[in-house]
Design a protein around this motif. Structure first.
Motif, PDB file in Angstrom:
ATOM      1  N   ASP A 183      -4.923 -12.364   1.043  1.00  0.00           N
ATOM      2  CA  ASP A 183      -4.686 -11.150   1.837  1.00  0.00           C
ATOM      3  C   ASP A 183      -3.813 -10.152   1.092  1.00  0.00           C
ATOM      4  OD1 ASP A 183      -6.233 -11.871   4.006  1.00  0.00           O
ATOM      5  OD2 ASP A 183      -4.583 -12.843   5.072  1.00  0.00           O
ATOM      6  N   LEU A 184      -2.803 -10.658   0.385  1.00  0.00           N
ATOM      7  CA  LEU A 184      -1.918  -9.772  -0.371  1.00  0.00           C
ATOM      8  C   LEU A 184      -2.712  -8.986  -1.422  1.00  0.00           C
ATOM      9  CD1 LEU A 184       0.871  -8.721  -1.216  1.00  0.00           C
ATOM     10  CD2 LEU A 184       1.109 -10.756  -2.656  1.00  0.00           C
ATOM     11  N   PHE A 185      -3.569  -9.686  -2.158  1.00  0.00           N
ATOM     12  CA  PHE A 185      -4.384  -9.015  -3.167  1.00  0.00           C
ATOM     13  C   PHE A 185      -5.381  -8.063  -2.511  1.00  0.00           C
ATOM     14  CE2 PHE A 185      -3.399 -12.864  -5.899  1.00  0.00           C
ATOM     15  CZ  PHE A 185      -2.532 -12.175  -6.721  1.00  0.00           C
ATOM     16  N   ALA A 186      -5.939  -8.460  -1.360  1.00  0.00           N
ATOM     17  CA  ALA A 186      -6.901  -7.595  -0.669  1.00  0.00           C
ATOM     18  C   ALA A 186      -6.241  -6.301  -0.216  1.00  0.00           C
ATOM     19  CB  ALA A 186      -7.495  -8.333   0.526  1.00  0.00           C
ATOM     20  N   ILE A 187      -5.012  -6.402   0.293  1.00  0.00           N
ATOM     21  CA  ILE A 187      -4.268  -5.206   0.707  1.00  0.00           C
ATOM     22  C   ILE A 187      -4.054  -4.279  -0.487  1.00  0.00           C
ATOM     23  CG2 ILE A 187      -2.031  -4.393   1.559  1.00  0.00           C
ATOM     24  CD1 ILE A 187      -1.917  -7.174   3.048  1.00  0.00           C
ATOM     25  N   THR A 188      -3.698  -4.870  -1.625  1.00  0.00           N
ATOM     26  CA  THR A 188      -3.477  -4.077  -2.835  1.00  0.00           C
ATOM     27  C   THR A 188      -4.764  -3.381  -3.275  1.00  0.00           C
ATOM     28  OG1 THR A 188      -1.785  -5.680  -3.513  1.00  0.00           O
ATOM     29  CG2 THR A 188      -2.610  -4.165  -5.197  1.00  0.00           C
ATOM     30  N   ILE A 189      -5.877  -4.099  -3.213  1.00  0.00           N
ATOM     31  CA  ILE A 189      -7.166  -3.522  -3.592  1.00  0.00           C
ATOM     32  C   ILE A 189      -7.525  -2.363  -2.675  1.00  0.00           C
ATOM     33  CG2 ILE A 189      -9.657  -3.975  -3.601  1.00  0.00           C
ATOM     34  CD1 ILE A 189      -8.991  -6.784  -4.662  1.00  0.00           C
ATOM     35  N   ILE A 190      -7.342  -2.544  -1.368  1.00  0.00           N
ATOM     36  CA  ILE A 190      -7.659  -1.475  -0.415  1.00  0.00           C
ATOM     37  C   ILE A 190      -6.813  -0.237  -0.698  1.00  0.00           C
ATOM     38  CG2 ILE A 190      -7.466  -0.809   2.016  1.00  0.00           C
ATOM     39  CD1 ILE A 190      -8.260  -3.678   2.734  1.00  0.00           C
ATOM     40  N   ALA A 191      -5.513  -0.455  -0.933  1.00  0.00           N
ATOM     41  CA  ALA A 191      -4.610   0.679  -1.146  1.00  0.00           C
ATOM     42  C   ALA A 191      -4.917   1.430  -2.434  1.00  0.00           C
ATOM     43  CB  ALA A 191      -3.170   0.194  -1.158  1.00  0.00           C
ATOM     44  N   ILE A 192      -5.327   0.705  -3.488  1.00  0.00           N
ATOM     45  CA  ILE A 192      -5.523   1.340  -4.795  1.00  0.00           C
ATOM     46  C   ILE A 192      -6.943   1.878  -4.977  1.00  0.00           C
ATOM     47  CG2 ILE A 192      -5.563   0.933  -7.291  1.00  0.00           C
ATOM     48  CD1 ILE A 192      -3.316  -1.084  -6.896  1.00  0.00           C
ATOM     49  N   PHE A 193      -7.942   1.070  -4.617  1.00  0.00           N
ATOM     50  CA  PHE A 193      -9.323   1.405  -4.971  1.00  0.00           C
ATOM     51  C   PHE A 193     -10.120   2.049  -3.834  1.00  0.00           C
ATOM     52  CE2 PHE A 193      -8.133  -2.085  -7.822  1.00  0.00           C
ATOM     53  CZ  PHE A 193      -8.458  -1.521  -9.051  1.00  0.00           C
ATOM     54  N   TYR A 194      -9.632   1.950  -2.610  1.00  0.00           N
ATOM     55  CA  TYR A 194     -10.418   2.475  -1.495  1.00  0.00           C
ATOM     56  C   TYR A 194      -9.624   3.496  -0.685  1.00  0.00           C
ATOM     57  CZ  TYR A 194     -13.704  -1.163  -2.725  1.00  0.00           C
ATOM     58  OH  TYR A 194     -14.593  -1.954  -3.412  1.00  0.00           O
ATOM     59  N   THR A 195      -8.873   4.316  -1.396  1.00  0.00           N
ATOM     60  CA  THR A 195      -8.150   5.419  -0.781  1.00  0.00           C
ATOM     61  C   THR A 195      -8.809   6.732  -1.189  1.00  0.00           C
ATOM     62  OG1 THR A 195      -6.030   4.254  -0.707  1.00  0.00           O
ATOM     63  CG2 THR A 195      -5.963   6.655  -0.665  1.00  0.00           C
ATOM     64  N   ALA A 196      -9.299   7.471  -0.206  1.00  0.00           N
ATOM     65  CA  ALA A 196      -9.964   8.757  -0.476  1.00  0.00           C
ATOM     66  C   ALA A 196      -9.112   9.898   0.073  1.00  0.00           C
ATOM     67  CB  ALA A 196     -11.347   8.774   0.169  1.00  0.00           C
ATOM     68  N   ASP A 197      -9.178  11.054  -0.582  1.00  0.00           N
ATOM     69  CA  ASP A 197      -8.457  12.240  -0.115  1.00  0.00           C
ATOM     70  C   ASP A 197      -6.976  11.943   0.112  1.00  0.00           C
ATOM     71  OD1 ASP A 197     -10.881  13.650  -0.097  1.00  0.00           O
ATOM     72  OD2 ASP A 197     -11.331  12.939   1.918  1.00  0.00           O
ATOM     73  N   PHE A 198      -6.329  11.476  -0.950  1.00  0.00           N
ATOM     74  CA  PHE A 198      -4.926  11.082  -0.835  1.00  0.00           C
ATOM     75  C   PHE A 198      -4.038  12.301  -0.651  1.00  0.00           C
ATOM     76  CE2 PHE A 198      -0.880  10.113  -3.127  1.00  0.00           C
ATOM     77  CZ  PHE A 198      -0.370   9.260  -2.173  1.00  0.00           C
ATOM     78  N   HIS A 199      -3.144  12.226   0.345  1.00  0.00           N
ATOM     79  CA  HIS A 199      -2.171  13.291   0.626  1.00  0.00           C
ATOM     80  C   HIS A 199      -0.770  12.670   0.576  1.00  0.00           C
ATOM     81  CE1 HIS A 199      -5.556  15.746   1.889  1.00  0.00           C
ATOM     82  NE2 HIS A 199      -5.930  14.776   2.708  1.00  0.00           N
ATOM     83  N   PRO A 200       0.015  12.971  -0.439  1.00  0.00           N
ATOM     84  CA  PRO A 200       1.298  12.281  -0.629  1.00  0.00           C
ATOM     85  C   PRO A 200       2.352  12.597   0.427  1.00  0.00           C
ATOM     86  CG  PRO A 200       1.027  14.015  -2.264  1.00  0.00           C
ATOM     87  CD  PRO A 200      -0.269  13.909  -1.545  1.00  0.00           C
ATOM     88  N   LEU A 201       2.365  13.824   0.966  1.00  0.00           N
ATOM     89  CA  LEU A 201       3.440  14.195   1.888  1.00  0.00           C
ATOM     90  C   LEU A 201       3.460  13.329   3.155  1.00  0.00           C
ATOM     91  CD1 LEU A 201       3.613  18.101   1.597  1.00  0.00           C
ATOM     92  CD2 LEU A 201       5.147  16.368   0.636  1.00  0.00           C
ATOM     93  N   PRO A 202       2.329  13.113   3.845  1.00  0.00           N
ATOM     94  CA  PRO A 202       2.380  12.215   5.007  1.00  0.00           C
ATOM     95  C   PRO A 202       2.832  10.804   4.639  1.00  0.00           C
ATOM     96  CG  PRO A 202       0.364  13.501   5.044  1.00  0.00           C
ATOM     97  CD  PRO A 202       1.004  13.744   3.708  1.00  0.00           C
ATOM     98  N   LEU A 203       2.412  10.322   3.449  1.00  0.00           N
ATOM     99  CA  LEU A 203       2.822   8.982   3.035  1.00  0.00           C
ATOM    100  C   LEU A 203       4.333   8.922   2.814  1.00  0.00           C
ATOM    101  CD1 LEU A 203       1.829   6.139   2.351  1.00  0.00           C
ATOM    102  CD2 LEU A 203       1.589   6.876  -0.026  1.00  0.00           C
ATOM    103  N   LEU A 204       4.888   9.961   2.192  1.00  0.00           N
ATOM    104  CA  LEU A 204       6.344  10.016   2.020  1.00  0.00           C
ATOM    105  C   LEU A 204       7.034  10.117   3.375  1.00  0.00           C
ATOM    106  CD1 LEU A 204       6.637  12.415  -1.066  1.00  0.00           C
ATOM    107  CD2 LEU A 204       7.066   9.942  -1.001  1.00  0.00           C
ATOM    108  N   GLY A 205       6.431  10.880   4.288  1.00  0.00           N
ATOM    109  CA  GLY A 205       6.998  10.991   5.624  1.00  0.00           C
ATOM    110  C   GLY A 205       6.987   9.671   6.363  1.00  0.00           C
ATOM    111  N   ALA A 206       5.999   8.810   6.087  1.00  0.00           N
ATOM    112  CA  ALA A 206       5.916   7.507   6.753  1.00  0.00           C
ATOM    113  C   ALA A 206       7.082   6.600   6.374  1.00  0.00           C
ATOM    114  CB  ALA A 206       4.597   6.829   6.404  1.00  0.00           C
ATOM    115  N   LEU A 207       7.712   6.892   5.235  1.00  0.00           N
ATOM    116  CA  LEU A 207       8.835   6.052   4.818  1.00  0.00           C
ATOM    117  C   LEU A 207      10.013   6.157   5.789  1.00  0.00           C
ATOM    118  CD1 LEU A 207       8.802   6.705   0.959  1.00  0.00           C
ATOM    119  CD2 LEU A 207       7.841   4.761   2.215  1.00  0.00           C
ATOM    120  N   LEU A 208      10.157   7.304   6.466  1.00  0.00           N
ATOM    121  CA  LEU A 208      11.281   7.479   7.396  1.00  0.00           C
ATOM    122  C   LEU A 208      11.172   6.553   8.612  1.00  0.00           C
ATOM    123  CD1 LEU A 208      11.722  11.368   7.268  1.00  0.00           C
ATOM    124  CD2 LEU A 208      13.102   9.607   6.139  1.00  0.00           C
ATOM    125  N   PRO A 209      10.054   6.548   9.372  1.00  0.00           N
ATOM    126  CA  PRO A 209       9.979   5.598  10.488  1.00  0.00           C
ATOM    127  C   PRO A 209       9.962   4.151  10.030  1.00  0.00           C
ATOM    128  CG  PRO A 209       7.882   6.747  10.193  1.00  0.00           C
ATOM    129  CD  PRO A 209       8.882   7.446   9.341  1.00  0.00           C
TER     130      PRO A 209
END
Length: 433
Positions: A183-209
């Motif tokens: 599962d750990l490797f699968a999560i890594t694969i999903i995050a790296i290889f199956y991310t489309a239209d990446f927007h960094p600002l919302p991801l950085l904002g998610a770090l606060l909550p």
């Protein structure tokens, strides 16, 4: 003089008694969850191929909140099941991973080596087989290389409970730990290889909550009215970033403390896992299976479908790739490190376990949707392939393991004796004596 010759390391050896009790609780929950997952998949298949199949499709396509486009939340029920409910599943996975690495067997590098190597082998071999099959057909469908790499632990344990309920504990523990690392490797694969239209600002904002959630749980503040809104906010921001929203569940799980409190109470990760695992195994995953497994075969040319390169590649990756990867990597590890299997386990048992690892469902279907898009012709082929490969793997595993069940039962009866009545099997006391 006493013999000081160092013993060869034992692969798949027995866990400690506290670890064994925790494992037994997890196995019971996952086994029931696997049965519900199977039930959800069967209902979906029957409905999707019945005269009322249009109603099934309409239910999955229904958008309960059409005004959520600004937040990327104008999702259908099927998408809510894949992106929303599976976040609960991955939250439990995050708790499980952290517990294993902090307080479980994976904290010991010697014990962690085998499931990590087996998981890598069990992901690499299916991916290579998939790419070999699709490349021979001109490379069509290569984007789905990760589909056959995942193992569905709930489904596998459900099959295991039916065909061989007396499997040695070391082998059962290995299957669970292998799936956790998988599962750990699968999560890594999903995050790296199956991310489309990446927007960094919302991801950085998610770090606060996520940080606020972590601060509360580190201080043992389990206020549901604070934690749940923070988790939902983190999920929403991760979803808006283009990263698959289930990653938020894993990150939240990683923030939860594992070690017991000063008063000796169980760690918060164990308590939250105990609370949320039934929700994940009994509700979230079966409902996802209900929406994900309903492929319509009415009017479909099965001959053409079953010879489609993507279908062949996924099925071969699950049935053949997992056996080659899991068994082969374990054998090579034993061969080159002079390690030996635990005395109660044979290589035939490990073949059965490697076949069980070929049961891919939840994450495989999720990656198939991410790779080819919901509603695409390739996605329907992936569903057929995942179902076919999982059923064949389960049947072959049953053929191998059921023949050993009588031996396992005798071993289990001997080990479960508690002649002194203290509630702890004597085998654990003998080992610690």
């Amino acid at each position: 003089m006493p013999d000081r010759t160092p013993q060869s390391p034992r692969l798949l050896s027995r866990r400690s008694w506290p670890e064994a009790r925790f494992l037994a609780d997890v196995l019971r929950t996952e086994t029931v969850g696997g049965g519900l997952l199977l039930l959800g998949a069967v209902i979906a298949l029957v409905w999707a191929n019945s005269p009322w199949r249009a109603a099934y499709a309409a239910l999955g396509d229904w958008v309960p909140w059409p005004g959520g486009a600004s937040l990327h939340l104008d999702l259908s029920l099927a998408t809510w099941a894949a992106d929303g409910l599976l976040a609960i599943f991955f939250f439990v996975v995050g708790l499980e991973l952290k517990r294993e690495f902090v307080a479980g067997d994976l904290r010991d590098p010697r014990r962690a080596l085998l499931p990590v190597v087996a998981a890598i082998g069990g992901m690499a071999a299916p991916a290579l087989i998939y790419l070999a099959v699709t490349s021979s057909a001109g490379g069509a469908g290569a984007r789905g290389w990760a589909i056959p790499t995942a193992t569905d632990i709930a489904f596998a344990l459900a099959v295991l409970a039916v065909v061989s309920s007396h499997l040695p504990q070391g082998l059962r523990a290995f299957l669970l730990t292998l799936a956790v690392v998988d599962d750990l490797f699968a999560i890594t694969i999903i995050a790296i290889f199956y991310t489309a239209d990446f927007h960094p600002l919302p991801l950085l904002g998610a770090l606060l909550p996520i940080a606020a959630f972590g601060l509360l749980v580190q201080r043992r503040r389990t206020w549901w009215w604070a934690l749940i809104p923070l988790a939902v906010t983190a999920w929403t921001l991760v979803h808006a970033s283009g990263v698959h929203a289930t990653v938020a569940g894993v990150l939240l799980g990683f923030t939860v403390p594992v070690l017991p409190s000063r008063s000796g109470a169980p760690g918060l990760a164990e308590r939250l896992e105990h609370r949320w695992r039934p929700v994940s195994a009994g509700f979230a995953v079966p409902l996802f299976a209900f929406f994900a497994a309903g492929v319509t075969l009415v009017g479909v040319d099965l001959g053409e479908t079953l010879t489609n390169p993507v279908v062949v590649a996924v099925a071969a990756g699950l049935v053949l790739g997992k056996v080659v990867g899991v068994f082969g990597s374990t054998y090579l590890l034993a061969r080159f490190t002079r390690a030996e299997l635990d005395e109660e386990i044979t290589w035939a048992d490990l073949v059965g376990l490697a076949l069980l690892a070929g049961i891919g469902f939840t994450v495989s279907l999720l990656i198939g949707e991410l790779a080819f898009g919901a509603g695409s012709p390739e996605e329907d082929g992936v569903k057929v392939a995942v179902l076919l490969g999982s059923v064949v793997s389960a049947a072959l595993a049953a053929l191998v393991l059921v023949r050993r069940n009588r031996v396992y039962r005798r071993i289990s009866e001997r080990e479960s004796r508690d002649d002194d009545g203290d509630g702890i099997p004597d085998v654990y006391q003998q080992e610690s004596a």
